[in-house]
Design a protein around this motif. Sequence first.
Motif, PDB file in Angstrom:
ATOM      1  N   PRO A  22      34.603  46.251  31.982  1.00  0.00           N
ATOM      2  CA  PRO A  22      35.987  46.665  31.683  1.00  0.00           C
ATOM      3  C   PRO A  22      36.975  46.138  32.708  1.00  0.00           C
ATOM      4  O   PRO A  22      36.673  46.042  33.900  1.00  0.00           O
ATOM      5  CB  PRO A  22      35.913  48.199  31.720  1.00  0.00           C
ATOM      6  N   ALA A  23      38.175  45.780  32.222  1.00  0.00           N
ATOM      7  CA  ALA A  23      39.226  45.290  33.128  1.00  0.00           C
ATOM      8  C   ALA A  23      39.736  46.401  34.028  1.00  0.00           C
ATOM      9  O   ALA A  23      40.072  46.179  35.188  1.00  0.00           O
ATOM     10  CB  ALA A  23      40.366  44.696  32.320  1.00  0.00           C
ATOM     11  N   LYS A  24      39.802  47.633  33.490  1.00  0.00           N
ATOM     12  CA  LYS A  24      40.239  48.791  34.264  1.00  0.00           C
ATOM     13  C   LYS A  24      39.263  49.928  34.036  1.00  0.00           C
ATOM     14  O   LYS A  24      38.826  50.162  32.913  1.00  0.00           O
ATOM     15  CB  LYS A  24      41.649  49.226  33.843  1.00  0.00           C
ATOM     16  N   THR A  25      38.914  50.629  35.093  1.00  0.00           N
ATOM     17  CA  THR A  25      37.989  51.743  34.976  1.00  0.00           C
ATOM     18  C   THR A  25      38.193  52.714  36.133  1.00  0.00           C
ATOM     19  O   THR A  25      38.582  52.308  37.238  1.00  0.00           O
ATOM     20  CB  THR A  25      36.529  51.255  34.956  1.00  0.00           C
ATOM     21  N   THR A  26      37.940  53.982  35.877  1.00  0.00           N
ATOM     22  CA  THR A  26      38.018  54.997  36.933  1.00  0.00           C
ATOM     23  C   THR A  26      36.679  55.159  37.648  1.00  0.00           C
ATOM     24  O   THR A  26      36.601  55.858  38.652  1.00  0.00           O
ATOM     25  CB  THR A  26      38.431  56.354  36.338  1.00  0.00           C
ATOM     26  N   LEU A  27      35.626  54.503  37.118  1.00  0.00           N
ATOM     27  CA  LEU A  27      34.300  54.557  37.731  1.00  0.00           C
ATOM     28  C   LEU A  27      34.033  53.212  38.407  1.00  0.00           C
ATOM     29  O   LEU A  27      33.782  52.215  37.725  1.00  0.00           O
ATOM     30  CB  LEU A  27      33.245  54.854  36.661  1.00  0.00           C
ATOM     31  N   PRO A  28      34.116  53.141  39.731  1.00  0.00           N
ATOM     32  CA  PRO A  28      34.053  51.844  40.434  1.00  0.00           C
ATOM     33  C   PRO A  28      32.852  50.983  40.077  1.00  0.00           C
ATOM     34  O   PRO A  28      32.977  49.762  39.972  1.00  0.00           O
ATOM     35  CB  PRO A  28      34.019  52.263  41.915  1.00  0.00           C
ATOM     36  N   VAL A  29      31.685  51.574  39.856  1.00  0.00           N
ATOM     37  CA  VAL A  29      30.496  50.766  39.611  1.00  0.00           C
ATOM     38  C   VAL A  29      30.567  50.011  38.293  1.00  0.00           C
ATOM     39  O   VAL A  29      29.899  48.984  38.125  1.00  0.00           O
ATOM     40  CB  VAL A  29      29.224  51.653  39.660  1.00  0.00           C
TER      41      VAL A  29
END
Length: 300
Positions: A22-29
């Motif tokens: 994903p280009a943006k995510t709240t889960l860093p991994v």
Amino acid sequence: MKFTITREQFQEGLVAVAASVPAKTTLPVLANILLEATKDGLRISGTDLDIAVSTTVSASVDQEGAITLPARKLVEIVRELPSASIRFTAYGEQRVTLECGKSKFKLLGLPREEFPAFPTVSFAGGWTVAAKELHKLIGHVAFAASTEESRPILNGVLWELRPDKMRMVATNGHRLARMDVPVSGGKTQADLIVPPKALDQIRRLFGADDKVEMARSDNHLGFRSATTQVYTRLIEGPYPNYEQVIPKSNPRELKVKRLELLEAVDIVASHADNVTRQVRFSVAEGRLGVSSATELGAGE
């Protein structure tokens, strides 16, 4: 973890997997790619939790291990490296170095344990199909799926799997596409609704000569070849009864040469409405007229 790989093999694997990150995510991994060095080579994996992709490329592995690294940064580095062998060394669970020719890079990653597990799908008793048949099926049907959020069930493609054939159906409420192709090996049947994004990945990742195995779990569909695996979450809900809108007996039938029709539509498309993109068909004995018109002019 230590291995050597050609720049071309590494880039091929990264490009195959990067589209699932994903280009943006709240889960860093999830912004990372998982690298696993095994006796079979280098396995590269990525996921956005809806679609997961894994592929194995050839590598000379001196020490097995696994780590996750930032996908975007890794792709950028490998793309700019010269055509030569890349020496990859991991120190602990988070630090790695890449050496290629006169270049050397250090990257900080995340432990393999933080990376989400792939869905559990058993391929025993699934279906087997030639990838070229999948390409044809997806190319002829998936385009008709809806992109409007008001009817989310139509955002998916209905996939009817039977022991001897499979059928895809897609519609946005204005147009409908349906196609059948034969399969083998299936012992069960299923009606699934698959996201078009997953179908695009399948068409991109599997070569025309590949044999693809397919299987499902309760809410996932899996695909695999000798080197690549793709898993997708299914869309839940009942698909509309598309059979109701297909005429059962229609005496009006028109046959045209495909390329001539495409050429005619392309010619008048410049005068089609920018919103509806509609063209008009006028049918007479032995003749099909194709025309379009707007306030600025008309074409026929």
